[in-house]
Structure formats: structure tokens, C-alpha cells
Design a protein around this motif. Structure first.
Motif, PDB file in Angstrom:
ATOM      1  N   THR A 198      -1.649  -6.749   8.392  1.00  0.00           N
ATOM      2  CA  THR A 198      -1.588  -5.121   7.750  1.00  0.00           C
ATOM      3  C   THR A 198      -0.127  -4.729   7.895  1.00  0.00           C
ATOM      4  OG1 THR A 198      -3.877  -5.074   8.092  1.00  0.00           O
ATOM      5  CG2 THR A 198      -2.815  -3.025   7.657  1.00  0.00           C
ATOM      6  N   SER A 199       0.273  -4.343   6.683  1.00  0.00           N
ATOM      7  CA  SER A 199       1.666  -3.327   6.683  1.00  0.00           C
ATOM      8  C   SER A 199       1.214  -2.005   6.687  1.00  0.00           C
ATOM      9  CB  SER A 199       2.424  -3.834   5.455  1.00  0.00           C
ATOM     10  OG  SER A 199       3.465  -3.073   5.578  1.00  0.00           O
ATOM     11  N   THR A 200       0.821  -1.617   7.973  1.00  0.00           N
ATOM     12  CA  THR A 200       0.238   0.027   7.798  1.00  0.00           C
ATOM     13  C   THR A 200       1.549   0.902   7.637  1.00  0.00           C
ATOM     14  OG1 THR A 200       0.454  -0.128  10.276  1.00  0.00           O
ATOM     15  CG2 THR A 200      -1.827  -0.371   9.257  1.00  0.00           C
ATOM     16  N   ALA A 201       2.706   0.391   7.902  1.00  0.00           N
ATOM     17  CA  ALA A 201       3.731   1.194   7.420  1.00  0.00           C
ATOM     18  C   ALA A 201       3.905   1.852   6.212  1.00  0.00           C
ATOM     19  CB  ALA A 201       5.279   0.493   7.704  1.00  0.00           C
ATOM     20  N   VAL A 202       3.325   1.224   5.121  1.00  0.00           N
ATOM     21  CA  VAL A 202       3.145   1.859   3.795  1.00  0.00           C
ATOM     22  C   VAL A 202       2.220   2.964   3.758  1.00  0.00           C
ATOM     23  CG1 VAL A 202       2.358   1.334   1.621  1.00  0.00           C
ATOM     24  CG2 VAL A 202       3.659  -0.390   2.753  1.00  0.00           C
ATOM     25  N   GLY A 225      -9.642   3.016   5.419  1.00  0.00           N
ATOM     26  CA  GLY A 225      -9.863   1.613   4.875  1.00  0.00           C
ATOM     27  C   GLY A 225      -8.662   1.461   3.689  1.00  0.00           C
ATOM     28  N   VAL A 226      -8.252   2.503   2.930  1.00  0.00           N
ATOM     29  CA  VAL A 226      -7.233   2.119   1.802  1.00  0.00           C
ATOM     30  C   VAL A 226      -5.733   2.266   2.666  1.00  0.00           C
ATOM     31  CG1 VAL A 226      -8.494   3.472  -0.037  1.00  0.00           C
ATOM     32  CG2 VAL A 226      -7.043   4.759   1.608  1.00  0.00           C
ATOM     33  N   SER A 227      -5.847   2.770   3.923  1.00  0.00           N
ATOM     34  CA  SER A 227      -4.543   2.717   4.552  1.00  0.00           C
ATOM     35  C   SER A 227      -4.376   1.408   5.036  1.00  0.00           C
ATOM     36  CB  SER A 227      -4.275   3.816   5.782  1.00  0.00           C
ATOM     37  OG  SER A 227      -4.584   5.043   5.354  1.00  0.00           O
ATOM     38  N   PHE A 228      -4.954   0.611   5.209  1.00  0.00           N
ATOM     39  CA  PHE A 228      -4.989  -0.746   5.650  1.00  0.00           C
ATOM     40  C   PHE A 228      -5.082  -1.788   4.610  1.00  0.00           C
ATOM     41  CE2 PHE A 228      -5.850   1.190   9.917  1.00  0.00           C
ATOM     42  CZ  PHE A 228      -5.501   0.361  10.649  1.00  0.00           C
ATOM     43  N   ILE A 229      -5.083  -1.594   3.287  1.00  0.00           N
ATOM     44  CA  ILE A 229      -4.943  -2.455   2.248  1.00  0.00           C
ATOM     45  C   ILE A 229      -3.621  -2.998   2.128  1.00  0.00           C
ATOM     46  CG2 ILE A 229      -4.882  -2.520  -0.303  1.00  0.00           C
ATOM     47  CD1 ILE A 229      -7.241  -0.846  -0.408  1.00  0.00           C
ATOM     48  N   PRO A 230      -2.514  -2.426   2.268  1.00  0.00           N
ATOM     49  CA  PRO A 230      -1.111  -3.120   1.727  1.00  0.00           C
ATOM     50  C   PRO A 230      -0.863  -4.168   2.941  1.00  0.00           C
ATOM     51  CG  PRO A 230      -0.782  -1.049   2.857  1.00  0.00           C
ATOM     52  CD  PRO A 230      -2.087  -1.237   2.624  1.00  0.00           C
ATOM     53  N   ARG A 231      -0.237  -5.219   2.381  1.00  0.00           N
ATOM     54  CA  ARG A 231       0.126  -6.423   3.381  1.00  0.00           C
ATOM     55  C   ARG A 231       1.685  -6.185   3.587  1.00  0.00           C
ATOM     56  NH1 ARG A 231      -4.616  -6.257   2.468  1.00  0.00           N
ATOM     57  NH2 ARG A 231      -6.144  -7.935   3.099  1.00  0.00           N
ATOM     58  N   GLY A 232       2.307  -6.063   2.720  1.00  0.00           N
ATOM     59  CA  GLY A 232       3.844  -5.775   2.970  1.00  0.00           C
ATOM     60  C   GLY A 232       4.554  -7.179   3.578  1.00  0.00           C
ATOM     61  N   SER A 288       0.937  -3.331  -1.850  1.00  0.00           N
ATOM     62  CA  SER A 288       1.861  -2.246  -1.284  1.00  0.00           C
ATOM     63  C   SER A 288       2.271  -1.241  -2.074  1.00  0.00           C
ATOM     64  CB  SER A 288       3.202  -2.931  -0.913  1.00  0.00           C
ATOM     65  OG  SER A 288       2.846  -3.741   0.338  1.00  0.00           O
ATOM     66  N   VAL A 289       2.114  -1.699  -3.635  1.00  0.00           N
ATOM     67  CA  VAL A 289       2.354  -0.624  -4.620  1.00  0.00           C
ATOM     68  C   VAL A 289       0.966   0.267  -4.919  1.00  0.00           C
ATOM     69  CG1 VAL A 289       2.715  -0.407  -7.019  1.00  0.00           C
ATOM     70  CG2 VAL A 289       3.900  -1.909  -5.930  1.00  0.00           C
ATOM     71  N   ILE A 290      -0.088  -0.373  -4.677  1.00  0.00           N
ATOM     72  CA  ILE A 290      -1.496   0.487  -5.153  1.00  0.00           C
ATOM     73  C   ILE A 290      -1.749   1.262  -3.979  1.00  0.00           C
ATOM     74  CG2 ILE A 290      -1.972  -1.244  -6.704  1.00  0.00           C
ATOM     75  CD1 ILE A 290      -4.307  -2.113  -4.801  1.00  0.00           C
ATOM     76  N   ALA A 291      -1.506   1.140  -2.728  1.00  0.00           N
ATOM     77  CA  ALA A 291      -1.703   1.748  -1.595  1.00  0.00           C
ATOM     78  C   ALA A 291      -1.331   3.013  -1.556  1.00  0.00           C
ATOM     79  CB  ALA A 291      -1.239   0.929  -0.485  1.00  0.00           C
ATOM     80  N   PRO A 292      -0.196   3.559  -1.705  1.00  0.00           N
ATOM     81  CA  PRO A 292       0.288   4.949  -1.606  1.00  0.00           C
ATOM     82  C   PRO A 292      -0.618   5.766  -2.337  1.00  0.00           C
ATOM     83  CG  PRO A 292       2.300   3.581  -1.734  1.00  0.00           C
ATOM     84  CD  PRO A 292       0.827   2.671  -1.971  1.00  0.00           C
ATOM     85  N   PRO A 293      -0.586   5.654  -3.961  1.00  0.00           N
ATOM     86  CA  PRO A 293      -1.574   6.648  -4.605  1.00  0.00           C
ATOM     87  C   PRO A 293      -3.022   6.700  -4.054  1.00  0.00           C
ATOM     88  CG  PRO A 293      -1.055   4.574  -6.014  1.00  0.00           C
ATOM     89  CD  PRO A 293      -0.274   4.595  -4.717  1.00  0.00           C
ATOM     90  N   LEU A 294      -3.606   5.622  -3.509  1.00  0.00           N
ATOM     91  CA  LEU A 294      -4.938   5.575  -2.973  1.00  0.00           C
ATOM     92  C   LEU A 294      -4.812   6.430  -1.760  1.00  0.00           C
ATOM     93  CD1 LEU A 294      -6.222   1.786  -3.557  1.00  0.00           C
ATOM     94  CD2 LEU A 294      -6.783   3.732  -4.819  1.00  0.00           C
ATOM     95  N   VAL A 295      -3.899   6.090  -0.845  1.00  0.00           N
ATOM     96  CA  VAL A 295      -3.996   6.902   0.336  1.00  0.00           C
ATOM     97  C   VAL A 295      -3.926   8.704   0.077  1.00  0.00           C
ATOM     98  CG1 VAL A 295      -2.693   7.408   2.539  1.00  0.00           C
ATOM     99  CG2 VAL A 295      -3.161   5.160   1.855  1.00  0.00           C
TER     100      VAL A 295
END
Length: 466
Positions: free
Chosen positions: A143-147, A370-377, A409-416
Motif C-alpha cells: 500500500t502506498s498510504t502516502a497518497v 478502506g479508500v485510503s489503502f487503495i493506492p499502490r503507488g 493513485s489517481v482515483i484515491a485522493p477524490p475518494l478519500v
């Protein structure tokens, strides 16, 4: 133009292009690494479809793709990713890892198991080998939780229980992912057999356990050093005589500490490689060692300067490996990409949601985690590069994993952002119900998640993971 001059020109053009695109993506609240990858992708594909530029820049794509030659950008990128993982370890104190709560453990463990199973099931696809399925699983469990964390930071909500829980779960997630990645790397090597896999697993376990034991001892050494420096400071404050403090050791300067950090990180990275692990595992553990000495051996600032220069080369190199010529990428990429992205999103979201609910968080908070852990980055990208280097991934699968990491990584920020705004909206409703006379006042107090019950669920976090 001689070779050195050509490389310097290539460095200038690619770094400038990468920084410009990275800045554009940051303006839209997205990770700059996406811009850096896109810069490499555009550069290599322009050269492919407009060959005169290859002679002008002295950059030949056939030579870049030659498996018998190591690209300069690949070497620089490997150094950058080693320093990046050192920086990640520098933010991961062993003492903090011992304090994380049960909810963070639930999220981290499920966040590794569920996505890995989802990725490994691609073995059922006729075009995916067992080794490729193992690495796809590895690309999905990281997970790239940095995003997500950066998005929460932009909304000034890092002091919430959910944000603290995400950061705490990341600590365990990083450890589990790197340890399991070391085992998987041993399994996918060309000469791997059952005996070598077992031996590699034992080596990983012994190495990681020994390093944790060593770091736990380093923690005590760091505490003693901190006390000596505090005593030295007190003496200086009590006397004007420099000789009074002559017996105390001078603290290592920041530049001296930086040199020591580079030596240790490269040394442990080299040790990791030579015992069959990834260099990033040794670099991460080196960072954890120096995390205990943050107060007395300050290296973070200067080390980040080096990483800031080297890391873009890794993402540029990754982008340059995504070549849309007929012999590199076929139309089979699109359906496979859709399937991998769907599995990546669903498995990580389900893992974060179930882990949070098992920790007795509300549904809205579980949705945010849940949505915060989606990006792999960068994690999925690192695994993709390992798969390509080992010859396990075809160019098609490599491209799929890279695009999956970018898309998530692109879809995660608006979801968060949407999930957090929903929590804030519900909290304001609860506040108005509890304090109707204050809800209309402009100077109403700011209540945190710990002070207000959830509007739909009276459940609270059993612990905040901090």
C-alpha cells in the motif's frame, strides 16, 4: 557528441521534464511520481515513433532494451529507491511499532492477506504463470498510504483517530510486505526449487528477527546517548567554562551523520542482495536503526536532499519501460488491466473496511480507511520492476502493473476527500442535535471524533492505533 556529454544532456532533459510534469500533477492534488513516470513514458515513446531524435540525443532504444546492458537510468533509479526506503524506515521507530493497537494490526494483516490472495488467483488465467501470479499478489498487497495520508494532511485532519490509525497500520504493513516480498523473490528466481524456497524463507525470518533484535538494542543505546547530550547541554548552561564539558563526547555533526547513514544503508542493502533479498529491505531496516537516533544523529534533511535528486530516476526508468510499440505491448493489456485494477481496488478496500470494523470503528470511518489503502503507488511499481528484471513479467504484465499503480493513485485522493467530508458532515449533524443552541453560534467549539458519537453508530474505536 561523446557519451558522457550525451548522458548529461539526457539527465537535464528528463529531470526538467519530470519536475514540470510532477509539479502539474501536484497542483491537481495527485502524487508527483505520476508525472515523473509519464515523463519517462512520453520520452521513450517519442523516440520510438520519431527515430531521428535517437541520433540527436545519442539515446538508442534498442540498446536501452538490451537485457545484457544495464541502463544508466536504471542504476540511478535503484539508488533512488534504496534511499527512499531508508527514508520510510526513518519514519518507522521500533518503539512506535510496539505501541500500535489491535485495530491497526487487523487492518495491516488483512491488507496483506486479502490482496495477495486476489492477485495469486490470476494463476487461473491461462497466460499467467505461477511465478507471475505470486508477484502480482505482491504488487497488490503493498500500500502506498502516502497518497491517502497526504490527502488527509491537505484537509488538516491528521489529528483525527482515522488518520492516526492509518499511519499506525502503515508501520505494520511495511514490515509484513517487505518480509513477504523477500520470500516471494526467493520463490520466483529462475533456479528456485522447494529446498531453496525453504532456505530463503528461513534466511528472511532469521535476518529480519536479528535486525529487530539489534534495533531493540540500538534503542537503548540511543536513549543513553540522548541522556549524555542532555547532561552536556545542562553543564553548558550552568558554566561558561568550556573545559567543564571537555570530557563529554562531541555530538556527530549532521553532515558526518549523513555519511554514516549512507554507509549503513548501502551496506545493509548490499547484505540483503547477497543473501537473496531485495536491497530495499536492508535499506528500510537501516532507516529504522537511524530512526532511534533522530534527536542525536540528525540525517533526515540532508538525506532527503539526496533522495529528491535520485528518486525521480527510478520513476523515469519505470515510465521508459512502458513502450507502446507492437513488439512490446499488445492489445491484451486492456482487458487484463481492467481486471487487475478491479481486484486491486476491491481487495484493499475490503481489507481496510473489515479490519476497521473488527476494531469497532463506525461504518463511515471504516469506509475512509478502506479508500485510503487503495493506492499502490511506488510499492506496486517496485514489484513490477523486480518482475521485469527477473524475467517473470512479460512487457504486457509489467505495463498492466505500472498502469494499475498509477490508476489507483489517481482515483484515491477524490475518494478519500469525499469519505472524510461525509464524516465531517455527519459529525456536524450530531453536534447540532446535542447542542442545538450552540450549533447556530459562530464560535461553537470544535469537537473531535473522540468527543462526539457517530450519528448512525454509537461504536467508538477500541483503540486509535497510536
Amino acid at each position: 557528441m561523446d557519451e558522457i556529454s550525451a548522458i548529461i544532456l539526457q539527465i537535464f532533459l528528463l529531470l526538467a521534464f519530470a519536475k514540470v510534469l510532477g509539479g502539474i500533477f501536484e497542483r491537481f492534488k495527485m502524487p508527483k511520481l505520476i508525472g515523473e513516470i509519464v515523463a519517462g513514458l512520453i520520452f521513450i515513446n517519442v523516440l520510438i515513433f520519431y527515430t531521428p531524435l535517437q541520433d540527436l540525443l545519442e539515446f538508442h532504444v534498442d540498446r536501452f532494451n538490451d537485457p545484457n546492458e544495464v541502463s544508466f537510468f536504471h542504476i540511478m533509479g535503484e539508488l533512488g529507491i534504496i534511499f527512499l526506503l531508508f527514508g520510510v524506515g526513518l519514519e518507522t521507530k521500533f518503539s512506535d511499532m510496539m505501541k500500535v493497537g489491535k485495530t491497526a494490526i487487523y487492518i495491516a494483516v488483512l491488507g496483506v492477506i486479502i490482496p495477495f490472495i486476489g492477485g495469486f488467483l490470476f494463476f487461473l488465467h491461462e497466460s499467467i504463470s505461477l511465478n507471475a501470479a505470486l508477484l502480482i499478489g505482491a504488487a497488490l498487497f503493498g500500500t502506498s498510504t502516502a497518497v491517502g495520508v497526504e490527502c488527509l494532511r491537505n484537509m488538516n485532519c491528521m489529528n483525527t483517530n482515522e488518520a492516526k490509525l492509518i499511519v499506525s497500520a502503515t508501520i505494520i504493513d511495511d514490515i509484513l510486505c517487505l518480509a513477504l516480498l523477500g520470500v516471494i523473490m526467493g520463490a520466483v528466481k529462475p533456479d528456485a526449487d522447494t529446498v531453496s524456497i525453504v532456505i530463503n524463507t528461513v534466511i528472511v525470518a532469521v535476518f529480519v528477527l536479528f535486525m529487530f533484535f539489534f534495533i531493540s538494542r540500538v534503542k537503548k543505546i540511543a536513549a543513553r546517548r540522548r541522556r549524555r547530550m542532555q547532561q552536556r547541554t545542562m553543564k553548558k548552561m550552568q558554566t561558561d567554562d568550556p573545559a567543564a564539558c571537555a570530557c563529554d563526547p562531541e555530538p556527530v555533526g549532521e553532515l558526518g551523520a549523513l555519511g554514516l547513514a549512507v554507509i549503513v544503508s548501502m551496506g545493509l542493502a548490499a547484505l540483503s542482495v547477497n543473501i537473496g533479498l531485495a536491497a530495499i529491505i536492508g535499506a528500510f531496516l537501516a532507516g529504522m536503526i537511524f530512526a532511534e537516533f533522530k534527536d542525536t544523529l540528525p540525517v533526515e534533511h540532508n538525506f532527503n536532499v539526496i533522495t529528491y535528486f535520485l528518486l525521480p530516476f527510478f520513476f523515469i526508468w519505470v515510465g521508459m519501460e512502458v513502450q507502446f510499440s507492437s513488439d512490446r505491448v499488445t492489445m491484451n493489456v486492456l482487458p487484463m488491466l481492467c481486471l487487475v485494477v478491479a481486484v486491486a481496488i476491491v481487495t484493499k478496500y475490503v481489507a481496510g473496511y473489515i479490519g476497521a470494523r473488527k476494531g469497532k470503528l463506525s461504518k463511515d470511518s471504516a469506509h475512509l480507511i478502506g479508500v485510503s489503502f487503495i493506492p499502490r503507488g511506488e510499492v506496486g511499481i517496485i514489484v513490477a520492476s523486480i518482475g521485469l528484471t527477473y524475467g517473470v513479467f512479460s512487457p504486457d504484465i509489467f505495463t498492466v502493473i505500472i498502469l494499475m499503480a498509477l490508476i489507483t493513485s489517481v482515483i484515491a485522493p477524490p475518494l478519500v476527500s469525499h469519505a472524510y467530508r461525509k464524516i465531517e458532515k455527519n459529525r456536524s449533524v450530531v453536534f447540532e442535535e446535542l447542542f442545538p443552541e450552540k450549533g447556530k453560534e459562530s464560535d461553537a467549539p470544535d469537537y473531535t471524533d473522540a468527543e462526539l458519537p457517530h450519528p448512525k453508530h454509537d461504536e467508538t474505536a477500541a483503540d486509535d492505533g497510536g
